[in-house]
Design a protein around this motif. Sequence first.
Motif, short mmCIF file in Angstrom:
data_model
loop_
_atom_site.label_atom_id
_atom_site.label_comp_id
_atom_site.label_asym_id
_atom_site.label_seq_id
_atom_site.Cartn_x
_atom_site.Cartn_y
_atom_site.Cartn_z
N GLY A 1 53.90 32.61 34.17
CA GLY A 1 55.02 32.16 33.35
C GLY A 1 55.93 31.19 34.07
N LYS B 1 61.15 33.62 34.65
CA LYS B 1 60.46 34.87 34.32
C LYS B 1 59.99 35.55 35.61
CE LYS B 1 56.54 36.93 31.87
NZ LYS B 1 56.31 37.87 32.95
N ASP C 1 61.04 39.20 36.99
CA ASP C 1 60.02 40.21 37.30
C ASP C 1 60.11 40.69 38.75
OD1 ASP C 1 59.14 40.02 34.70
OD2 ASP C 1 57.37 38.81 35.17
#
Length: 199
Positions: free
Chosen positions: A86, A90, A94
């Motif tokens: 991504g 993102k 994460d």
Amino acid sequence: MPRITREDKARNRQNIVEAAGRMFRSKGVDAVGIAELMKEAGLTHGGFYNHFASKEDLAAEACGASFTASLGSLEQLLEEGADPTGPPLKRVVDTYLSAAHRDAPDGGCPSASLVVDAGRHSDTIQSVYAAGVEGYLTGFAEEFAREHEGEITPQEARERAVLLFSRLVGAMVLARAVSHVQPDLSDEILRTCRARPLD
């Protein structure tokens, strides 16, 4: 007794700063004594004041060094751009809201680990902390502007950066606060905020 070289003195100072960065992030500034810190750095207690006027001075330098390392990692990740997992933000979310980050406060981002210390200690420490926060907000806002070029204003990009960073830090602080007694709740906080970082 042989005199210490300038290089040795610089290396010793760096060892103290690195040890302080780990210990302050893990335990908090007030919970770490100078003797314990110097032992962790592989030095004697008496040598501390050859390098720092006070523990507050060391805390400010350690906080700054921790943010410098953390912001360097952020900059590198943003420069790499999108990958199969991504876009960069993102991946930031994460990584930041991972169990590995939660479980390693001594090496994690200082924004969550030192948030209470920054509020309780000197203006010097708070200023260093604020500069680190500003570094994150600037990086996030620039990335939001890149990802949504022509769709959002600089002010909107900045607002999204503030919201995202606040969500990341808040979620990490909460997840760590309950992780030993309610690990399922800790995981839920991380999982939910990873899935909906800007809602």
